[in-house]
Write an enzyme that holds these catalytic residues in place. Structure first.
Site, short mmCIF file in Angstrom:
data_model
loop_
_atom_site.label_atom_id
_atom_site.label_comp_id
_atom_site.label_asym_id
_atom_site.label_seq_id
_atom_site.Cartn_x
_atom_site.Cartn_y
_atom_site.Cartn_z
N TYR A 156 38.13 34.42 38.83
CA TYR A 156 38.77 33.87 37.64
C TYR A 156 38.45 34.73 36.42
CZ TYR A 156 39.88 30.51 33.93
OH TYR A 156 40.38 29.89 32.81
N LYS A 160 41.10 36.80 33.92
CA LYS A 160 41.17 36.49 32.48
C LYS A 160 40.74 37.68 31.65
CE LYS A 160 42.98 32.43 32.67
NZ LYS A 160 44.27 32.13 32.04
#
Length: 169
Positions: A156, A160
């Site tokens: 993740y 990002k």
């Protein structure tokens, strides 16, 4: 009194509009006078969001962003039917807490597709002639995890962080 946040007469697409930050963003944009194109996978939850909006002229678009190759054509069709877009807010995203040793290529592909590839293709779609208004903006929702990282969130965080880098470019 002049409201510098007035969005009257503008059309804004919001991905992930069926819940969370996407839903709240859609509500705020409608309160500021914008017509909102609500994008999400679940039509019943999009209906719930639409019921919370002020004003009129809002549109529901059930769409799964994992079909990223088709995004530019889809956005072009929306602009042809609904009018040029003044903005895009990409709130849709996937988060998975998984230790690095448990990550498989399927996880990488799925999270990257929504958190990064969709953002790139949405930008490509919005940049087409006739799709965006003369003055338009794009907002990407990232995460502090893209800057600092956290155990179990390496995938993740990587997507990002890549989104932050893409935005800067």
């Amino acid at each position: 009194m002049l409201n510098p946040m007035d969005m009257s007469g503008r059309r804004v697409m919001v991905t992930g509009a069926s819940a969370g930050i996407g839903r709240e963003t859609s509500i705020l944009l409608s309160q500021l006078g914008a017509s909102v194109v609500l994008v999400g996978r679940d039509p019943s939850r999009l209906d719930e969001t639409k019921a919370l909006l002020q004003g009129s002229g809002h549109r529901l678009e059930r769409y799964d962003l994992t079909g990223s190759a088709d995004i530019p054509g889809w956005i072009k069709r929306i602009a042809e039917e609904f009018g040029s877009l003044s903005g895009l807010v990409h709130c849709a995203g996937l988060q998975m807490t998984l230790p690095l040793r448990g990550i498989q290529s399927l996880h990488i592909a799925r999270i990257t597709e929504i958190n990064l590839t969709a953002a790139i293709m949405l930008t490509k779609g919005l940049s087409q002639r006739g799709v965006h208004a003369a003055e338009s903006s794009i907002v990407f929702m990232s995460s502090v995890m893209g800057l600092v990282g956290s155990p179990g969130r390496s995938l993740y965080s990587a997507t990002k962080g890549a989104l932050v880098g893409m935005t800067r470019s």
